[in-house]
Motif scaffolding. Sequence first.
Motif, PDB file in Angstrom:
ATOM      1  N   ARG A  52       0.884  -1.350  -0.060  1.00 23.52           N
ATOM      2  CA  ARG A  52      -0.014   0.177   0.158  1.00 23.52           C
ATOM      3  C   ARG A  52       0.686   1.105  -0.064  1.00 23.52           C
ATOM      4  N   GLN A  53       0.212   2.402  -0.430  1.00 20.35           N
ATOM      5  CA  GLN A  53       0.888   3.546  -0.251  1.00 20.35           C
ATOM      6  C   GLN A  53       1.033   4.033   0.960  1.00 20.35           C
ATOM      7  N   THR A  55       0.742   6.470   2.801  1.00 24.62           N
ATOM      8  CA  THR A  55      -0.298   7.336   3.294  1.00 24.62           C
ATOM      9  C   THR A  55      -1.472   6.573   3.975  1.00 24.62           C
ATOM     10  N   GLU A  56      -1.528   5.341   3.583  1.00 22.48           N
ATOM     11  CA  GLU A  56      -2.511   4.347   3.919  1.00 22.48           C
ATOM     12  C   GLU A  56      -2.582   4.025   5.594  1.00 22.48           C
TER      13      GLU A  56
END
Lengths: 144, 190
Positions: A52-53, A55-56
Amino acid sequence: MTHRARQLTVSSLARVEGKGALRITVHDGQVQRAALQIYEPPRFFEALLRGRQHTEPPDITARICGICPVAYQMSACQAIEDVCGVRVEGPLADLRRLLYCGEWISSHALNIYLLHAPDFLGYSTPTRSASTRTIGTSWNAGWP
Amino acid sequence: MGNAARWWEHRFGRVLVVIGACATSGGIQALRNFADVTEFRSLIYASPERIDTLATSTPISAHVPVNYELRGCPIDRRQLLEVLSAFLVGRKPDLPDTSVCTECKRRGLTCVIVAEGTPCLGPVTHAGCGALCPALPARLLRLLRPDDRAEYASADRAAAGLRLERGRDRARVSHVQRHRARLHRRDRGL
């Protein structure tokens, strides 16, 4: 002393929201066996976070616990900051501290008034204890 | 009615209200439904053979009849108060049955799909939160469960019309498409 074996079973540990069981075998006053069974199923957050990124994770890990989401959210932020070599200081660090303190107050209040106190004071449910004034007077009576 | 449903009605009575994303949709751990749980287990635990778990995480409504679902993580407290006060006075709770787009419109917010071409899963997200995220400079967290399958078609069209540049957005849309395909299969009894 007589030869005696006892089996103590707590099938649902109320202090941890009933998410586990404890079995203790006592033989002649000595604990022979203690088994903790966690029957809350695993949720695999570590696996779900892969790929995942950056930011997640804070939004995802916050869902680990509804009572103390900030702890997990903060951990995710700090882990990502560690990886990126970022150090958060100043007003932002103060703001985080404030958020964390807010959660501590909320989480402890929930723990006392909804999870522990009704049990200690003999109420069948938290709503029943909330509908009487006894809970307040009991606490005050014990404290200066 | 299955055995579980009969037992439930006997044990708890007739009205069942389920609360939160885990109870209404299987929660975030339902992401395992699209993955290999055996792999997850060996990835995380030192002794995976001691870990017993289900291969899928499913909503309560998949097992027993549910009367009301309060979606979201966390739920909207106004919805909970609505259900409790409705029961107290003996009326039916007034819960939304549309997508969150209707709440977004009522707040007077500009649609990010139409105006900016930003991917948004609002069309497949259940109303009830008061369109929290679009009002903030944040992405839509999709905390409520996608539900109405008529809305899936519109989300598909919206997705097709957008240039989805980031993998994450593509993954979200394909998640919706898979879910829609599953609903179709279920309806056709496959």
